[in-house]
Design a protein around this motif. Structure first.
Motif, PDB file in Angstrom:
ATOM      1  N   TRP A  54     -44.640  76.823  37.162  1.00 52.12           N
ATOM      2  CA  TRP A  54     -43.920  76.491  35.909  1.00 52.12           C
ATOM      3  C   TRP A  54     -44.847  75.719  34.974  1.00 52.12           C
ATOM      4  N   GLU A  55     -45.576  74.757  35.539  1.00 50.79           N
ATOM      5  CA  GLU A  55     -46.488  73.973  34.701  1.00 50.79           C
ATOM      6  C   GLU A  55     -47.614  74.841  34.148  1.00 50.79           C
ATOM      7  N   LEU A  64     -37.634  79.144  37.849  1.00 53.36           N
ATOM      8  CA  LEU A  64     -37.493  77.757  38.301  1.00 53.36           C
ATOM      9  C   LEU A  64     -36.135  77.555  38.960  1.00 53.36           C
ATOM     10  N   GLY A 102     -27.662  61.652  33.907  1.00 52.33           N
ATOM     11  CA  GLY A 102     -28.430  62.443  32.946  1.00 52.33           C
ATOM     12  C   GLY A 102     -29.500  63.298  33.594  1.00 52.33           C
ATOM     13  N   LEU A 104     -30.496  66.121  36.554  1.00 52.12           N
ATOM     14  CA  LEU A 104     -29.926  67.131  37.462  1.00 52.12           C
ATOM     15  C   LEU A 104     -30.852  67.447  38.627  1.00 52.12           C
ATOM     16  N   HIS A 105     -32.044  66.878  38.637  1.00 52.22           N
ATOM     17  CA  HIS A 105     -33.023  67.197  39.695  1.00 52.22           C
ATOM     18  C   HIS A 105     -32.581  66.557  41.011  1.00 52.22           C
ATOM     19  N   ASP A 106     -32.245  67.389  41.988  1.00 53.50           N
ATOM     20  CA  ASP A 106     -31.724  66.795  43.225  1.00 53.50           C
ATOM     21  C   ASP A 106     -32.419  67.283  44.488  1.00 53.50           C
ATOM     22  N   GLY A 108     -35.728  66.708  45.517  1.00 55.93           N
ATOM     23  CA  GLY A 108     -36.470  65.602  46.131  1.00 55.93           C
ATOM     24  C   GLY A 108     -35.521  64.562  46.699  1.00 55.93           C
ATOM     25  N   SER A 150     -32.965  58.225  42.630  1.00 55.78           N
ATOM     26  CA  SER A 150     -34.051  59.126  42.245  1.00 55.78           C
ATOM     27  C   SER A 150     -33.972  59.432  40.755  1.00 55.78           C
ATOM     28  N   THR A 154     -38.767  61.226  32.602  1.00 58.91           N
ATOM     29  CA  THR A 154     -39.135  59.944  31.980  1.00 58.91           C
ATOM     30  C   THR A 154     -37.948  59.391  31.190  1.00 58.91           C
ATOM     31  N   ALA A 183     -40.866  61.690  40.722  1.00 58.95           N
ATOM     32  CA  ALA A 183     -42.225  61.961  40.257  1.00 58.95           C
ATOM     33  C   ALA A 183     -42.732  61.056  39.127  1.00 58.95           C
ATOM     34  N   ALA A 201     -40.738  61.507  50.294  1.00 60.05           N
ATOM     35  CA  ALA A 201     -39.560  61.334  51.145  1.00 60.05           C
ATOM     36  C   ALA A 201     -39.905  60.644  52.467  1.00 60.05           C
TER      37      ALA A 201
HETATM   38 CO1  B1M Z   1     -37.159  70.192  35.698  1.00 54.25          CO
HETATM   39  N1  B1M Z   1     -38.581  69.037  34.996  1.00 54.25           N
HETATM   40  N2  B1M Z   1     -36.225  70.061  33.994  1.00 54.25           N
HETATM   41  N3  B1M Z   1     -35.886  71.386  36.513  1.00 54.25           N
HETATM   42  N4  B1M Z   1     -38.392  70.381  37.096  1.00 54.25           N
HETATM   43  C1  B1M Z   1     -39.630  68.621  35.928  1.00 54.25           C
HETATM   44  C2  B1M Z   1     -39.267  67.312  36.609  1.00 54.25           C
HETATM   45  C3  B1M Z   1     -40.874  68.500  34.961  1.00 54.25           C
HETATM   46  C4  B1M Z   1     -41.959  67.526  35.480  1.00 54.25           C
HETATM   47  C5  B1M Z   1     -41.457  69.922  34.697  1.00 54.25           C
HETATM   48  C6  B1M Z   1     -42.599  69.893  33.683  1.00 54.25           C
HETATM   49  O1  B1M Z   1     -42.358  69.884  32.506  1.00 54.25           O
HETATM   50  N5  B1M Z   1     -43.815  69.866  34.145  1.00 54.25           N
HETATM   51  C7  B1M Z   1     -40.188  68.041  33.624  1.00 54.25           C
HETATM   52  C8  B1M Z   1     -40.029  66.518  33.449  1.00 54.25           C
HETATM   53  C9  B1M Z   1     -41.001  65.920  32.458  1.00 54.25           C
HETATM   54  C10 B1M Z   1     -40.793  64.444  32.411  1.00 54.25           C
HETATM   55  O2  B1M Z   1     -39.800  63.960  31.965  1.00 54.25           O
HETATM   56  N6  B1M Z   1     -41.775  63.709  32.900  1.00 54.25           N
HETATM   57  C11 B1M Z   1     -38.854  68.752  33.724  1.00 54.25           C
HETATM   58  C12 B1M Z   1     -38.018  69.069  32.632  1.00 54.25           C
HETATM   59  C13 B1M Z   1     -38.589  68.712  31.263  1.00 54.25           C
HETATM   60  C14 B1M Z   1     -36.748  69.652  32.789  1.00 54.25           C
HETATM   61  C15 B1M Z   1     -35.752  70.029  31.690  1.00 54.25           C
HETATM   62  C16 B1M Z   1     -35.618  69.038  30.524  1.00 54.25           C
HETATM   63  C17 B1M Z   1     -36.175  71.467  31.230  1.00 54.25           C
HETATM   64  C18 B1M Z   1     -35.370  72.032  30.109  1.00 54.25           C
HETATM   65  O3  B1M Z   1     -34.189  72.238  30.234  1.00 54.25           O
HETATM   66  N7  B1M Z   1     -36.062  72.234  29.008  1.00 54.25           N
HETATM   67  C19 B1M Z   1     -34.424  70.143  32.472  1.00 54.25           C
HETATM   68  C20 B1M Z   1     -33.694  68.796  32.574  1.00 54.25           C
HETATM   69  C21 B1M Z   1     -32.325  68.918  33.195  1.00 54.25           C
HETATM   70  C22 B1M Z   1     -31.762  67.546  33.530  1.00 54.25           C
HETATM   71  O4  B1M Z   1     -32.045  66.992  34.570  1.00 54.25           O
HETATM   72  N8  B1M Z   1     -30.941  66.976  32.630  1.00 54.25           N
HETATM   73  C23 B1M Z   1     -34.952  70.552  33.809  1.00 54.25           C
HETATM   74  C24 B1M Z   1     -34.241  71.361  34.683  1.00 54.25           C
HETATM   75  C25 B1M Z   1     -34.693  71.778  35.922  1.00 54.25           C
HETATM   76  C26 B1M Z   1     -33.957  72.764  36.823  1.00 54.25           C
HETATM   77  C27 B1M Z   1     -32.439  72.561  36.786  1.00 54.25           C
HETATM   78  C28 B1M Z   1     -34.295  74.161  36.380  1.00 54.25           C
HETATM   79  C29 B1M Z   1     -34.657  72.494  38.205  1.00 54.25           C
HETATM   80  C30 B1M Z   1     -33.931  71.441  39.065  1.00 54.25           C
HETATM   81  C31 B1M Z   1     -33.004  72.065  40.091  1.00 54.25           C
HETATM   82  C32 B1M Z   1     -32.517  71.025  41.061  1.00 54.25           C
HETATM   83  O5  B1M Z   1     -33.126  70.008  41.369  1.00 54.25           O
HETATM   84  N9  B1M Z   1     -31.344  71.304  41.582  1.00 54.25           N
HETATM   85  C33 B1M Z   1     -35.975  71.896  37.775  1.00 54.25           C
HETATM   86  C34 B1M Z   1     -37.118  71.813  38.621  1.00 54.25           C
HETATM   87  C35 B1M Z   1     -37.020  72.550  39.949  1.00 54.25           C
HETATM   88  C36 B1M Z   1     -38.286  71.095  38.237  1.00 54.25           C
HETATM   89  C37 B1M Z   1     -39.649  71.015  38.963  1.00 54.25           C
HETATM   90  C38 B1M Z   1     -40.371  72.338  38.767  1.00 54.25           C
HETATM   91  C39 B1M Z   1     -39.611  70.747  40.424  1.00 54.25           C
HETATM   92  C40 B1M Z   1     -38.820  69.499  40.814  1.00 54.25           C
HETATM   93  C41 B1M Z   1     -38.709  69.499  42.316  1.00 54.25           C
HETATM   94  O6  B1M Z   1     -37.667  69.830  42.861  1.00 54.25           O
HETATM   95  N10 B1M Z   1     -39.845  69.191  42.994  1.00 54.25           N
HETATM   96  C42 B1M Z   1     -40.340  69.799  38.201  1.00 54.25           C
HETATM   97  C43 B1M Z   1     -41.864  69.963  38.094  1.00 54.25           C
HETATM   98  C44 B1M Z   1     -42.584  69.266  39.213  1.00 54.25           C
HETATM   99  O7  B1M Z   1     -42.056  68.405  39.893  1.00 54.25           O
HETATM  100  N11 B1M Z   1     -43.822  69.616  39.375  1.00 54.25           N
HETATM  101  C45 B1M Z   1     -39.531  69.667  36.984  1.00 54.25           C
HETATM  102  C46 B1M Z   1     -39.928  69.268  44.446  1.00 54.25           C
HETATM  103  C47 B1M Z   1     -39.405  67.969  45.044  1.00 54.25           C
HETATM  104  C48 B1M Z   1     -39.536  68.064  46.551  1.00 54.25           C
HETATM  105  O8  B1M Z   1     -40.239  66.935  44.565  1.00 54.25           O
HETATM  106  O9  B1M Z   1     -38.382  65.973  43.117  1.00 54.25           O
HETATM  107  O10 B1M Z   1     -40.769  65.107  42.911  1.00 54.25           O
HETATM  108  P1  B1M Z   1     -39.675  65.675  43.745  1.00 54.25           P
HETATM  109  O11 B1M Z   1     -39.355  64.612  44.910  1.00 54.25           O
HETATM  110  C49 B1M Z   1     -40.371  64.076  45.718  1.00 54.25           C
HETATM  111  C50 B1M Z   1     -40.897  62.733  45.199  1.00 54.25           C
HETATM  112  O12 B1M Z   1     -40.798  62.582  43.797  1.00 54.25           O
HETATM  113  C51 B1M Z   1     -40.127  61.739  45.983  1.00 54.25           C
HETATM  114  O13 B1M Z   1     -39.918  62.376  47.235  1.00 54.25           O
HETATM  115  C52 B1M Z   1     -39.678  63.755  47.034  1.00 54.25           C
HETATM  116  C53 B1M Z   1     -40.175  64.543  48.229  1.00 54.25           C
HETATM  117  O14 B1M Z   1     -41.408  64.130  48.705  1.00 54.25           O
HETATM  118  N12 B1M Z   1     -38.824  61.266  45.524  1.00 54.25           N
HETATM  119  C54 B1M Z   1     -38.361  60.063  45.953  1.00 54.25           C
HETATM  120  C55 B1M Z   1     -37.889  61.841  44.762  1.00 54.25           C
HETATM  121  N13 B1M Z   1     -36.822  61.045  44.672  1.00 54.25           N
HETATM  122  C56 B1M Z   1     -37.070  59.950  45.392  1.00 54.25           C
HETATM  123  C57 B1M Z   1     -36.294  58.823  45.650  1.00 54.25           C
HETATM  124  C58 B1M Z   1     -36.839  57.820  46.455  1.00 54.25           C
HETATM  125  C59 B1M Z   1     -38.113  57.929  46.978  1.00 54.25           C
HETATM  126  C60 B1M Z   1     -38.892  59.049  46.753  1.00 54.25           C
HETATM  127  O15 B1M Z   1     -36.185  56.715  46.765  1.00 54.25           O
HETATM  128  C61 B1M Z   1     -34.860  56.548  46.321  1.00 54.25           C
END
Ligand code: B1M
Length: 213
Positions: A54-55, A64, A102, A104-106, A108, A150, A154, A183, A201
């Protein structure tokens, strides 16, 4: 499927094939396979790859969403199986978990919950888009040891600060400790709001253990 066929698990998520991801998860459970390794090195590796694609502009929103759906289909099979494996163990602490309002990312957050539960914590997962008031109300009702929040955007990180402030301001019989992650967060951010932090995690387990000690 051989027990170590992690590439197949990864591929099911990268290809956004929820039916296959669910079937593979069911095979893992039936075979008594190492579910934690399958999640971390198989399915979660797949969703991380989806994020990279995606990135890089290779994947768009539909791919996605499909990747996320495939990951969730697998987790829907694995989480109850892990809970059954751990049933009857003494709790190491009670955790109220959720993704902040606000946001929806669930995925991680789900992994954090799975690993905490797998390491003996009693996890109450409130889901995503959880208001500060709901975190506080559930933590109070359950006399939680840890509130784990979580944030993946930003724009939603400030909800973690609001949560820290609400926990500090509320009256408690037993005040829970706050753990944050996601993240865009960092140790410096967590320090600035007086919370514990973990970058992934697995480390969330050690962080929760430190907070309840
Ligand atoms: Co979205 N998204 N997304 N997304 N998404 C990101 C986060 C983003 C980085 C992508 C990008 O632009 N490169 C970006 C955020 C930019 C920012 O703000 N910094 C982004 C965006 C912009 C958006 C939307 C605004 C897109 C749009 O609509 N234009 C929108 C927002 C919706 C909303 O939330 N209001 C959106 C929507 C979505 C989907 C719904 C399509 C989907 C989420 C589905 C779901 O979760 N049910 C989605 C996805 C899948 C992603 C990416 C591709 C993957 C996230 C993920 O699941 N990663 C993500 C890009 C990326 O991460 N590279 C992105 C895998 C997961 C295992 O990792 O969640 O990081 P992660 O969790 C890790 C650690 O962070 C940590 O442990 C986990 C496992 O090791 N961790 C914790 C997480 N929570 C923790 C809590 C803890 C401790 C550790 O203690 C309490």
């Amino acid at each position: 499927m051989p027990p170590t066929d992690l590439p197949a698990l990864r591929a099911a998520v990268v290809e956004g094939d929820a039916t296959r991801a669910r079937a593979l998860a069911e095979q893992l459970v039936a075979a008594g396979d190492d579910l934690m390794a399958a999640v971390e090195h198989g399915f979660a590796a797949g969703i991380r790859r989806v994020g990279e694609l995606w990135e890089e502009g290779e994947y768009f929103l539909p791919e996605l969403v499909q990747g996320a759906e495939a990951m969730k289909a697998a987790m829907a099979v694995i989480v109850p199986a892990l809970a059954r494996e751990r049933a009857g163990e003494l709790s190491r602490g009670r955790v109220v978990l959720g993704t902040v309002k606000g946001d929806l990312h669930d995925i991680g957050k789900g992994l954090v919950g799975v690993l905490l539960a797998a390491h003996g914590f009693e996890v109450h997962d409130l889901g995503h888009d959880v208001a500060v008031e709901r975190f506080v109300e559930r933590a109070r009702a359950l006399e939680a040891d840890v509130v784990a929040a979580s944030a993946l955007l930003t724009t939603t990180m400030p909800e973690q600060r609001r949560l820290a402030e609400a926990i500090a301001a509320a009256a408690w019989i037993k005040r829970p400790r706050l753990l944050v992650g996601g993240a865009p967060t960092s140790r410096a951010w967590a320090d600035s709001i007086g919370a514990g932090w973990a970058e992934n995690a697995l480390r969330a387990v050690a962080a929760a253990e430190a907070l309840v000690r």
